[in-house]
Design an enzyme around this catalytic site. Structure first.
Site, PDB file in Angstrom:
ATOM      1  N   PHE A 158      39.372  26.284  42.354  1.00  0.00           N
ATOM      2  CA  PHE A 158      38.251  26.971  42.466  1.00  0.00           C
ATOM      3  C   PHE A 158      37.862  28.090  41.709  1.00  0.00           C
ATOM      4  O   PHE A 158      38.738  29.107  42.019  1.00  0.00           O
ATOM      5  CB  PHE A 158      37.718  27.217  44.030  1.00  0.00           C
ATOM      6  N   ASP A 243      43.772  33.537  37.897  1.00  0.00           N
ATOM      7  CA  ASP A 243      42.551  33.764  38.831  1.00  0.00           C
ATOM      8  C   ASP A 243      43.007  34.230  40.082  1.00  0.00           C
ATOM      9  O   ASP A 243      43.605  33.525  41.032  1.00  0.00           O
ATOM     10  CB  ASP A 243      41.852  32.305  39.113  1.00  0.00           C
ATOM     11  N   LYS A 272      36.708  39.695  44.852  1.00  0.00           N
ATOM     12  CA  LYS A 272      36.859  39.688  46.340  1.00  0.00           C
ATOM     13  C   LYS A 272      37.263  41.234  46.903  1.00  0.00           C
ATOM     14  O   LYS A 272      36.404  41.928  47.250  1.00  0.00           O
ATOM     15  CB  LYS A 272      37.745  38.332  47.020  1.00  0.00           C
TER      16      LYS A 272
HETATM   17  C1  LIG Z   1      35.739  33.241  45.412  1.00  0.00           C
HETATM   18  C2  LIG Z   1      36.706  32.828  44.185  1.00  0.00           C
HETATM   19  C3  LIG Z   1      35.933  32.696  42.991  1.00  0.00           C
HETATM   20  C4  LIG Z   1      34.527  33.354  42.721  1.00  0.00           C
HETATM   21  O1  LIG Z   1      34.036  34.641  43.206  1.00  0.00           O
HETATM   22  P1  LIG Z   1      32.613  35.023  43.429  1.00  0.00           P
HETATM   23  O2  LIG Z   1      32.824  36.413  43.664  1.00  0.00           O
HETATM   24  O3  LIG Z   1      32.135  34.041  44.653  1.00  0.00           O
HETATM   25  O4  LIG Z   1      31.807  34.487  42.475  1.00  0.00           O
HETATM   26  C5  LIG Z   1      36.637  32.499  41.910  1.00  0.00           C
HETATM   27  N1  LIG Z   1      37.875  32.224  41.968  1.00  0.00           N
HETATM   28  C6  LIG Z   1      38.642  32.019  43.158  1.00  0.00           C
HETATM   29  C7  LIG Z   1      40.074  31.800  43.319  1.00  0.00           C
HETATM   30  C8  LIG Z   1      37.817  32.557  44.511  1.00  0.00           C
HETATM   31  O5  LIG Z   1      38.514  32.650  45.671  1.00  0.00           O
END
Ligand SMILES: *Cc1c(COP(=O)(O)O)cnc(C)c1O
Length: 418
Positions: A158, A243, A272
């Site tokens: 994700f 990420d 986050k």
């Molecule tokens: C939440 C998340 C995203 C997306 O972040 P948003 O602030 O919701 O756009 C991308 N990568 C990972 C691993 C995430 O947990």
């Protein structure tokens, strides 16, 4: 309103008070349906606790999905944000501000970034990954001049919901309605070093990895995987982009979850937890060559890196450091995982620090979320038999213990409801 009334008005005075049920009826009339029906209407928080519009109290074990690193309404973060907003709130990127520069320096220092490393600020995780996707495209002619069109990501990944980040995200239900997505992304089996090595060649611009897949149910990459990915990408001239939107900023007890692997990636994305609840994201590039890939005018944002967001992040990082919050993450995380593993009906416990996933012996996770709310606990179900916890990093052992004590009855209620 008089000027004096205006200067004292709070948001709750602007919108008024009504019941949770009334708010939700109004929600369904005026808000787009992409999130379904929200579970509760929350009006106030303090530390790890939140209260809904009907006055019910909850222990927040989700932390706004790994966002509220210091819990709710942290006095220091609140004060720094308020005073920055009262001093200078927004300037556009024709200008810079001391907080923007200081935060970039701080992030590079915390991540032990080598000389020549750089930061690009965004407002969210998906935007940080969009920037990283564009960075990968700029590797199209390669650091070595070879043509590169392919990007590797993992099954279960994700990376966000905007079009570039969505192309990196694996879940078919998220992708299918929006095709065609930006091309060239290939998803390979999760955690399989042989599959990774087979997929990487000199046509690959970048490999995107989450050290722990959060949305997929808290699945850590196997030991050695990141190191193998670093070796294979270096050999092929591909970028290794991590990420750490969910796993970064102390979530695992380290500033980056990838720290233990002892590698230097080409780039890391953050969001986050970074702003302690205030929207901010970042793309960090490590070392000189990759930090030059996005040239003047090749990317931009109006809000990204604004004085308030960067002040919020500076305050969050300062509080995490000065209050030894990372030690708390390790201790309470261990306590929680050990307690969960001993509970009847819990079949597997995964995760590091305070990013925890556990599986149940039946497909009752959504019912556990509902029963949890009724019992005063906020948890999340990323899958039909998986529960995820990503509480504030300041969660106490007593608060974790209260959840462990309540969980058997919550599981029973959920099973009875099936
Ligand atoms: C939440 C998340 C995203 C997306 O972040 P948003 O602030 O919701 O756009 C991308 N990568 C990972 C691993 C995430 O947990």
């Amino acid at each position: 309103m008089t000027h004096a009334e205006l200067s004292e008005a709070s948001a709750s005075a602007l919108v008024g008070h009504t019941s949770g049920a009334d708010w939700l009826a109004r929600y369904s009339t005026s808000l787009m349906g992409v999130f379904g029906t929200p579970q509760r209407v929350l009006v106030r928080g303090a530390g790890c606790l939140v209260w809904d519009a009907d006055g019910k109290e909850y222990l927040d074990l989700l932390g706004g999905i790994a966002v509220n690193a210091l819990g709710h309404a942290h006095p220091f973060v609140t004060s720094v944000i308020s005073s920055q907003l009262a001093t200078l709130g927004h300037v556009s990127n024709f200008f810079t501000s001391p907080t923007q520069i200081a935060l970039a320096e701080k992030l590079l220092a915390l991540t032990h970034a080598p000389a020549g490393s750089k930061v690009f600020f965004t407002n969210s995780g998906t935007e940080a990954n969009e920037a990283a996707f564009k960075l990968a495209r700029r590797n199209a002619t390669g650091l070595d001049g070879a043509p590169r069109t392919k990007i590797i990501a993992l099954e279960g990944a994700f990376h966000g919901r905007t079009m570039g980040a969505l192309a990196l995200t694996a879940k078919e239900a998220y992708r299918a309605p929006f095709e065609p997505l930006p091309g060239g992304v290939v998803h390979i089996p999760f955690g399989d070093v042989a599959a990774l090595e087979a997929a990487i060649d000199e046509t690959v611009a970048a490999v995107f990895l989450e050290p722990i897949q959060g949305e997929a149910g808290v699945r850590p990459l196997p030991a050695g995987y990141l190191r193998a990915a670093r070796e294979a990408t270096t050999k092929a001239g591909a970028l290794l982009i991590l990420d750490e939107v969910q796993t970064g900023i102390g979530r695992t007890g380290k500033w980056l979850a990838s720290e233990d692997a002892g590698i230097v990636p080409d780039a890391v994305t953050l969001a986050k937890g970074l702003g302690g609840g205030f929207p901010i994201g970042a793309l960090l590039t490590f070392g000189e060559p990759v930090s030059q890939l996005l040239g003047a005018g090749q990317h931009g944002t109006t809000f990204g890196g604004n004085p308030v967001a960067t002040a919020a992040a500076l305050a969050t990082l300062h509080a995490i450091e000065s209050q030894r919050v990372l030690d708390n993450v390790v201790a309470v995380g261990e306590y929680l995982r050990a307690g969960l593993a001993a509970i009847d009906g819990v079949t597997e416990v995964r995760g590091v620090g305070l990013l925890i996933g556990f599986d149940l012996d039946a497909d009752v996770a959504p019912a556990v979320v509902t029963a949890g709310l009724d019992a005063g606990f906020i948890v999340n179900s990323p899958g039909p038999r998986t529960i995820r916890l990503a509480p504030p990093l300041i969660l106490t052992t007593d608060q974790a213990g209260a959840f462990l004590a309540a969980l058997p009855a919550i599981l029973q209620t959920a099973k009875d409801a099936q």
